[in-house]
Design an enzyme around this catalytic site. Sequence first.
Site, PDB file in Angstrom:
ATOM      1  N   CYS A   1       0.864  -1.195   0.000  1.00 18.72           N
ATOM      2  CA  CYS A   1       0.000   0.000   0.000  1.00 18.72           C
ATOM      3  C   CYS A   1       0.896   1.238   0.000  1.00 18.72           C
ATOM      4  O   CYS A   1       1.998   1.229   0.521  1.00 18.72           O
ATOM      5  CB  CYS A   1      -0.862  -0.050   1.265  1.00 18.72           C
ATOM      6  SG  CYS A   1      -1.613   1.516   1.709  1.00 18.72           S
TER       7      CYS A   1
ATOM      8  N   ASN B   1      11.578  -0.014  -7.565  1.00 19.30           N
ATOM      9  CA  ASN B   1      11.724  -0.560  -8.911  1.00 19.30           C
ATOM     10  C   ASN B   1      10.426  -0.420  -9.682  1.00 19.30           C
ATOM     11  O   ASN B   1       9.380  -0.863  -9.219  1.00 19.30           O
ATOM     12  CB  ASN B   1      12.087  -2.046  -8.841  1.00 19.30           C
ATOM     13  CG  ASN B   1      12.527  -2.586 -10.187  1.00 19.30           C
ATOM     14  OD1 ASN B   1      13.589  -2.220 -10.685  1.00 19.30           O
ATOM     15  ND2 ASN B   1      11.707  -3.424 -10.789  1.00 19.30           N
ATOM     16  N   GLU B   2      10.516   0.230 -10.821  1.00 19.18           N
ATOM     17  CA  GLU B   2       9.357   0.339 -11.704  1.00 19.18           C
ATOM     18  C   GLU B   2       8.062   0.536 -10.924  1.00 19.18           C
ATOM     19  O   GLU B   2       7.104  -0.234 -11.071  1.00 19.18           O
ATOM     20  CB  GLU B   2       9.254  -0.890 -12.614  1.00 19.18           C
ATOM     21  CG  GLU B   2      10.396  -0.983 -13.602  1.00 19.18           C
ATOM     22  CD  GLU B   2      10.225  -2.104 -14.631  1.00 19.18           C
ATOM     23  OE1 GLU B   2       9.409  -3.006 -14.398  1.00 19.18           O
ATOM     24  OE2 GLU B   2      10.913  -2.052 -15.667  1.00 19.18           O
TER      25      GLU B   2
ATOM     26  N   CYS C   1      -3.555   1.338  -5.062  1.00 18.49           N
ATOM     27  CA  CYS C   1      -4.092   0.650  -3.887  1.00 18.49           C
ATOM     28  C   CYS C   1      -5.459   1.255  -3.570  1.00 18.49           C
ATOM     29  O   CYS C   1      -5.618   2.479  -3.603  1.00 18.49           O
ATOM     30  CB  CYS C   1      -3.148   0.810  -2.710  1.00 18.49           C
ATOM     31  SG  CYS C   1      -3.770   0.068  -1.182  1.00 18.49           S
TER      32      CYS C   1
ATOM     33  N   CYS D   1      -7.226   0.593  -0.658  1.00 13.91           N
ATOM     34  CA  CYS D   1      -7.553   0.365   0.759  1.00 13.91           C
ATOM     35  C   CYS D   1      -8.222   1.608   1.349  1.00 13.91           C
ATOM     36  O   CYS D   1      -8.205   2.681   0.745  1.00 13.91           O
ATOM     37  CB  CYS D   1      -6.291  -0.001   1.529  1.00 13.91           C
ATOM     38  SG  CYS D   1      -5.304   1.433   1.990  1.00 13.91           S
TER      39      CYS D   1
ATOM     40  N   CYS E   1      -5.936   4.704   1.413  1.00 11.15           N
ATOM     41  CA  CYS E   1      -5.680   5.319   0.111  1.00 11.15           C
ATOM     42  C   CYS E   1      -6.938   6.001  -0.419  1.00 11.15           C
ATOM     43  O   CYS E   1      -6.874   7.069  -1.036  1.00 11.15           O
ATOM     44  CB  CYS E   1      -5.150   4.273  -0.876  1.00 11.15           C
ATOM     45  SG  CYS E   1      -3.473   3.738  -0.461  1.00 11.15           S
TER      46      CYS E   1
ATOM     47  N   GLU F   1      17.775  -0.582 -17.634  1.00 16.70           N
ATOM     48  CA  GLU F   1      17.627  -2.002 -17.964  1.00 16.70           C
ATOM     49  C   GLU F   1      17.380  -2.167 -19.454  1.00 16.70           C
ATOM     50  O   GLU F   1      16.656  -1.377 -20.065  1.00 16.70           O
ATOM     51  CB  GLU F   1      16.416  -2.610 -17.246  1.00 16.70           C
ATOM     52  CG  GLU F   1      16.511  -2.714 -15.755  1.00 16.70           C
ATOM     53  CD  GLU F   1      15.240  -3.354 -15.169  1.00 16.70           C
ATOM     54  OE1 GLU F   1      14.540  -4.095 -15.884  1.00 16.70           O
ATOM     55  OE2 GLU F   1      14.955  -3.082 -13.993  1.00 16.70           O
TER      56      GLU F   1
ATOM     57  N   TRP G   1       9.261 -12.785 -21.278  1.00 16.17           N
ATOM     58  CA  TRP G   1       7.854 -12.396 -21.085  1.00 16.17           C
ATOM     59  C   TRP G   1       7.206 -11.898 -22.360  1.00 16.17           C
ATOM     60  O   TRP G   1       6.118 -11.339 -22.332  1.00 16.17           O
ATOM     61  CB  TRP G   1       7.729 -11.356 -19.973  1.00 16.17           C
ATOM     62  CG  TRP G   1       8.685 -10.203 -20.049  1.00 16.17           C
ATOM     63  CD1 TRP G   1       9.861 -10.094 -19.365  1.00 16.17           C
ATOM     64  CD2 TRP G   1       8.589  -9.022 -20.856  1.00 16.17           C
ATOM     65  NE1 TRP G   1      10.494  -8.913 -19.699  1.00 16.17           N
ATOM     66  CE2 TRP G   1       9.746  -8.231 -20.598  1.00 16.17           C
ATOM     67  CE3 TRP G   1       7.646  -8.535 -21.757  1.00 16.17           C
ATOM     68  CZ2 TRP G   1       9.972  -7.004 -21.218  1.00 16.17           C
ATOM     69  CZ3 TRP G   1       7.881  -7.307 -22.373  1.00 16.17           C
ATOM     70  CH2 TRP G   1       9.023  -6.559 -22.103  1.00 16.17           C
TER      71      TRP G   1
ATOM     72  N   GLU H   1      12.585 -15.705 -13.425  1.00 20.28           N
ATOM     73  CA  GLU H   1      13.395 -15.015 -14.436  1.00 20.28           C
ATOM     74  C   GLU H   1      14.653 -15.792 -14.816  1.00 20.28           C
ATOM     75  O   GLU H   1      15.601 -15.224 -15.365  1.00 20.28           O
ATOM     76  CB  GLU H   1      13.697 -13.592 -13.963  1.00 20.28           C
ATOM     77  CG  GLU H   1      12.398 -12.784 -13.954  1.00 20.28           C
ATOM     78  CD  GLU H   1      12.546 -11.317 -13.607  1.00 20.28           C
ATOM     79  OE1 GLU H   1      13.346 -11.005 -12.714  1.00 20.28           O
ATOM     80  OE2 GLU H   1      11.834 -10.499 -14.213  1.00 20.28           O
TER      81      GLU H   1
ATOM     82  N   HIS I   1      15.409 -15.523 -18.477  1.00 23.20           N
ATOM     83  CA  HIS I   1      15.590 -14.176 -19.032  1.00 23.20           C
ATOM     84  C   HIS I   1      17.052 -13.972 -19.421  1.00 23.20           C
ATOM     85  O   HIS I   1      17.956 -14.418 -18.727  1.00 23.20           O
ATOM     86  CB  HIS I   1      15.176 -13.159 -17.966  1.00 23.20           C
ATOM     87  CG  HIS I   1      15.000 -11.758 -18.463  1.00 23.20           C
ATOM     88  ND1 HIS I   1      16.056 -10.972 -18.864  1.00 23.20           N
ATOM     89  CD2 HIS I   1      13.889 -11.000 -18.616  1.00 23.20           C
ATOM     90  CE1 HIS I   1      15.592  -9.787 -19.237  1.00 23.20           C
ATOM     91  NE2 HIS I   1      14.287  -9.777 -19.100  1.00 23.20           N
TER      92      HIS I   1
HETATM   93  C1  GLA Z   1      11.583  -5.225 -15.386  1.00 19.94           C
HETATM   94  C2  GLA Z   1      12.072  -5.278 -13.946  1.00 19.94           C
HETATM   95  C3  GLA Z   1      13.173  -6.253 -13.730  1.00 19.94           C
HETATM   96  C4  GLA Z   1      12.934  -7.522 -14.503  1.00 19.94           C
HETATM   97  C5  GLA Z   1      12.763  -7.191 -15.956  1.00 19.94           C
HETATM   98  C6  GLA Z   1      12.598  -8.395 -16.853  1.00 19.94           C
HETATM   99  O1  GLA Z   1      12.164  -4.262 -16.147  1.00 19.94           O
HETATM  100  O2  GLA Z   1      12.449  -4.029 -13.453  1.00 19.94           O
HETATM  101  O3  GLA Z   1      13.256  -6.526 -12.348  1.00 19.94           O
HETATM  102  O4  GLA Z   1      11.802  -8.176 -14.024  1.00 19.94           O
HETATM  103  O5  GLA Z   1      11.617  -6.417 -16.096  1.00 19.94           O
HETATM  104  O6  GLA Z   1      12.581  -8.025 -18.201  1.00 19.94           O
HETATM  105 ZN    ZN Z   2      -3.510   1.616   0.453  1.00 22.69          ZN
END
Ligand code: GLA
Ligand code: ZN
Length: 679
Positions: A123, A157-158, A163, A165, A168, A309, A317, A357, A360
């Site tokens: 959250c 990360n990304e 959320c 809840c 929120c 990245e 994927w 992964e 990957h």
């Molecule tokens: C994203 C994530 C990574 C990984 C890649 C795989 O970009 O940030 O942690 O999972 O995808 O392509």
């Molecule tokens: Zn929340």
Amino acid sequence: MKKFPPLFKGFPQFAHGGDYNPDQWWHDTPDIVDQDMAFARAAKCNTFSVGIFSWGEWEPEEGKFDFSRLDALMDRMAAEGNHVLLATPSAAFPNWMVNKYPQIAKMTSNGVRTPLAGRHCHCWRSPIYREKVTIINTKLAQRYGRHPALAGWHISNEYNTACYCPLCTEAFRNWLKSRYGTLEELNRAWWMRFWSHTYTRWEQVQPGLNCSDGLALDWFRFTTEQICDFMRHEIVPLKQYSDRPVTTNMMGYYPGVDYWRIAEVCDFIADDRYPGWTDLKDFPGTAARAAFCHDMHRAMKKRPWLLMESTPSNLNWQPYYRLKRPGLHRAEELLAVAHGADGVMYFQFRKGRGGSEKMHGAVVDHARSTGTRVFRDVAEVGETLEKIRPVLGTSTVPEVAVVFDWDAMTALNVSGGPSQSRKLVMETILAHYRALWELNIPADVIESRSDFSGYKLVIAPMLYALHPGVAGRIREFVENGGVWVSTYLTAYVNETNLCFLDGFPGGGLREVFGLWNEELDGLTPEDRQFITPAEDNMLGWTGRGEVADFAERIHPEGAEVLGVYGSDFYAGEPALTVNAFGRGFAYYQAARCDGKFLHDFYERLAAKHGVKTLLKTPPGIHVMLREGDGEKYLFFFNFQPKVQSFPLDGITGTEMVTGERVEKAMTLPAFGSAVVRLD
Ligand code: GLA
Ligand code: ZN
């Protein structure tokens, strides 16, 4: 233009490296870091994102911290002359935490809390989660904030998802209160009398009940704001104990977050880009889409950025697990550099043995060999980056900008119609951008809130919704001599998704474009429509445009007709116009035309208004420029799977990797790339 200082202070090299997770290995393979540093040297990798999902490793039990291995890793990185982007681990919480504090898990719109199921499960508002984040971030910042190996902070990360809840939801209502003041005003802005949805108490505002397109649009904005707020919260201890820059990795034009707002929280821009290369009929199209993102990331801070990245080889994927063909890896990475990246990194440095992964692409494969094709490809990029080091810190100042506005796209996407399945905002913007990319006309990708004033030409396809002030700034831009291009579905609604009255394009733009858009024909795939040139049109346009999906019936009110419809009951009516307004020109494309039309149109436009192209090249050859301190570098790419030669039109210089003289003509193999320092 002056060169920019390096992304990381005291590190005048291109960053090259990747996500690095020795924590998945070091319990069973104590010498894993020794092994990997040898691989890193061989691949000329110098920068690593560490600890992105490693919270359970740093804090195995509540309040018990173990940084012994991270200490050793950081010192080792420093000894190797490498740099670390140290992550805050908030993107994945440990099991013990969610067991003890189940309320940290985010809630879906159905009211269900997500358990530890993958990552990004938290959250945004949970006080306990925020406190835990502060504690771990503080520990990391105090311990490593000034470590010689630390280049910067990789925040979470990304970031993505919402959320629902109670906390929120409450925050959403408060955000609405500060935006609209009263319920009455909210009801007006969202048109809530529709279907008797009028709110009489704030508690009735439920984001999960998607009962209004105004709500959906504001919920999107609020989700972005939640993420920004969470990120600002993460950064507090980092700024307190560390002097290194912060960033978070974006996902290109991912529709769920307005990255221009995230950019405001970052010290520098980082993106994750996975072109995939599975469209065998159109490799240049794949490359152009990647370059579009790159141009946006350069434009966000008008300076070099970091490709955080990419994959050294294949992806696990995508629908197909296709290897990058020879040359393609280098071309993909150099494309990012050409469009302003001062570093290219990978997911992932070493492939795990398990987990989702393990298939990957990675620099170090399960075979643990420097002899693989992929490893050699990566090492070649490392070598290339060393040879082109003078390019570092240079950039591009385009004469052209393409507007991609998250709000405007979201506003249309959450609206009912027109033609539910054929809105294709992103695809349309990419199609316009692609024409410039093919013509080797450098472009920034900006939003409608950006400053237009530095550009000669601004192209804003399907700018359906207008923020307050945008129409005025378009007007001012054109009045002052700018060339503006808009299309069908421009300026239908205001910032809360209420339609403009008194004719589209609204907000005062009718006068700027010198036309009235009476109605929109949403074509089925079977409908045939096309546009042809008007006689003696001032653009000298002579081609034909195949029309799909959208065709507006427009009436000039001063605009000059450049093209007309070819069929149906509105045959002969205007479809392409230009209005001389002030010292500039406002073009209007009333119909969605094919890529060939866009190519011809922008070629004409560039010629007419003196917009420079870097070089005229055959299809699939792409050229891009970086410059600074009086130096100029041209990047050349062949995104066709066949060898191609083309004349250089007087360009002369030296290829920076081979040292060969470049003049008269250039030949590039399939997926070949070259970097030329101009004389
Ligand atoms: C994203 C994530 C990574 C990984 C890649 C795989 O970009 O940030 O942690 O999972 O995808 O392509
Ligand atoms: Zn929340």
